[in-house]
Write an enzyme that holds these catalytic residues in place. Structure first.
Site, PDB file in Angstrom:
ATOM      1  N   GLU A  28       0.855  -1.187   0.000  1.00  0.00           N
ATOM      2  CA  GLU A  28       0.000   0.000   0.000  1.00  0.00           C
ATOM      3  C   GLU A  28       0.893   1.240   0.000  1.00  0.00           C
ATOM      4  O   GLU A  28       1.668   1.442   0.924  1.00  0.00           O
ATOM      5  CB  GLU A  28      -0.914   0.020   1.224  1.00  0.00           C
ATOM      6  CG  GLU A  28      -1.672   1.315   1.448  1.00  0.00           C
ATOM      7  CD  GLU A  28      -2.500   1.733   0.252  1.00  0.00           C
ATOM      8  OE1 GLU A  28      -2.371   2.893  -0.186  1.00  0.00           O
ATOM      9  OE2 GLU A  28      -3.285   0.891  -0.268  1.00  0.00           O
ATOM     10  N   CYS A  78     -19.920   3.562  -4.541  1.00  0.00           N
ATOM     11  CA  CYS A  78     -21.045   4.169  -3.832  1.00  0.00           C
ATOM     12  C   CYS A  78     -21.955   4.944  -4.784  1.00  0.00           C
ATOM     13  O   CYS A  78     -21.918   6.176  -4.854  1.00  0.00           O
ATOM     14  CB  CYS A  78     -20.573   5.083  -2.710  1.00  0.00           C
ATOM     15  SG  CYS A  78     -21.939   5.572  -1.619  1.00  0.00           S
ATOM     16  N   CYS A 135     -26.349   0.811   0.873  1.00  0.00           N
ATOM     17  CA  CYS A 135     -26.153   2.223   0.563  1.00  0.00           C
ATOM     18  C   CYS A 135     -27.064   3.053   1.462  1.00  0.00           C
ATOM     19  O   CYS A 135     -28.267   3.144   1.195  1.00  0.00           O
ATOM     20  CB  CYS A 135     -26.459   2.493  -0.907  1.00  0.00           C
ATOM     21  SG  CYS A 135     -26.113   4.203  -1.405  1.00  0.00           S
TER      22      CYS A 135
END
Length: 422
Positions: free
Chosen positions: A43, A169, A351
């Site tokens: 990462e 999203c 959501c």
């Protein structure tokens, strides 16, 4: 940072590519199973964001700092953090090559690279984000600007867009629009705003069960919903947003529409990260090609996927990751033991659709069915769901999901269904 341990030990039993929610979650699970030092996590970024909180940051309901932690403090004990970026995957040799040129080998690998924001796919958008009136809740570098723009808004068109690509999203553009409506009403300038939600979809939301409820919200708030519109260009000198009109097949019709704006919120097109797109793991769309039930690579059985980087049909949300983790935890363990994976991902996604500064529609679903957790009517805007979004879910993320302790709400849902039948 590439630690000294990595310089001498370039091979890992399990290599995790990505340190977001999925990467940290799976690393946390397997550091509790594997010997210390046998798991590496790649990462590059120092800061880790709770991205579901960006909607509230952009609405002035949370601070960016409260949604940010240092990656070094989140890497699970026993894992080796390689602070670098994968440039090339070599699955036939079970190796990856890092940006710095180092080669890392693995016995098993989990790819959790997430999805990349591609503002560059909209002409003029990158430059426009640095000018007044243009913002995006999707970027940690621009999310605070959204609230500033809403508080400075005086009159004109306020446009919120939804792209013609996969997106993380998918409810976030609407959330930003609805919160803005509430703030403008509180400021007493809502009557001077013409609010537009311009989506590439043929309807306001992709899950039919919640469409009527959201259409009602938009109607009550006097928000114009323009469907089959895809933002292709932002012209900053005269503040114009240019959309291409789409056909029923989601392809451009050749017709464009120009709309002037005072406020433009851009929800960017998204793609899989470039090293994944150009690898043998990807399908023709560039996303990781996995079995949609086991989450195992279709071509390399020692590799699994987690999160938004996969080509699974579920919505790309942080909530999906919880059930991904449960599936991969079981199936990768099976493969490590020489057995076949058997756990099936149910497609769960959630959501929390923020429709005002204190109400939420808590949408929970899979590609095939509604998977609501509570016995309540979750399609109705509610204060309890807002409290969950604002206060409970952040704690669940930091203390549960990325620590590998949260596998989704299926157990709670099953109990809830028992209550409904009584």
């Amino acid at each position: 940072m590439i630690t000294s341990a990595v310089l001498h030990a370039k091979h890992f039993k399990l290599l995790v590519v990505g340190g977001g929610a999925g990467g940290l979650g799976i690393a946390s699970k397997f550091t509790r199973k594997l010997p210390s030092g046998s798991l590496g996590i790649i990462e590059p970024l120092e800061d880790h964001y709770y991205q579901p909180g960006f909607t509230l940051v952009g609405g002035g309901l949370m601070t960016l700092d409260s949604n940010r932690k240092k990656q070094v403090n989140l890497i699970p004990k026993g894992a080796t953090w390689i602070q670098d970026k994968v440039e090339t995957f070599n699955p036939s040799q079970n190796t990856v090559v890092l940006r710095g040129g180092e080669e890392i080998s693995y016995e098993y690998m989990v790819i959790a690279m997430g999805i990349h924001l591609r503002f560059d796919m909209i002409k003029g958008a990158v430059e426009a984000l640095e000018t007044p009136g243009v913002c995006s809740n999707y970027s940690p570098f621009h999310v605070q600007k959204h609230y500033q723009e809403v508080m400075n808004f005086q009159k004109g068109n306020a446009i919120y867009t939804f792209p013609n690509t996969p997106i993380k999203c998918a409810g976030a553009p609407q959330k930003a629009c609805y919160i803005t409506d509430s703030i403008l009403r509180q400021r007493g300038v809502r009557d001077k705003a013409h609010m537009i939600y311009a989506t590439s979809l043929s309807k306001i939301f992709g899950v039919d069960h919640y469409v009527k409820a959201l259409e009602k919200v938009a109607q009550e708030k006097t928000i114009e919903v323009k469907t089959k519109r895809n933002l292709i260009e932002v012209v900053t000198n005269n503040k114009k947003a240019i959309f291409e009109l789409l056909g029923d097949d989601s392809k451009p019709t050749g017709v464009t529409e120009e709309i002037e704006f005072s406020l433009l919120h851009i929800s960017p097109p998204c793609t899989a990260p470039e090293p994944l797109r150009s690898s043998h793991f990807a399908d023709k769309t560039g996303f990781m090609d996995v079995d949609p039930q086991t989450l195992q690579s279709k071509n390399y059985p020692n590799v699994f996927g987690v999160g938004d980087c996969m080509n699974t049909p579920n919505a790309k949300t942080a909530a999906s990751v919880s059930t991904h983790l449960k599936t991969v935890d079981t199936n990768l363990t099976q493969v490590m033991q020489g057995a076949r994976p058997f756990m099936k991902y149910d497609g769960y996604a959630s959501c929390p659709l923020v429709v005002s500064t204190n109400r939420v529609i808590l949408a929970e679903f899979s590609p095939n069915e509604i998977l609501e957790t509570t016995p309540l009517n979750q399609s109705k805007p509610s204060y309890w769901a807002f409290l969950m979004k604002r206060y409970i879910l952040p704690v669940l993320y930091w203390k549960g999901l990325i620590k590998g302790h949260w596998n989704g709400p299926s157990t709670i849902r099953n109990f809830s269904r028992l209550l409904k039948t009584k």
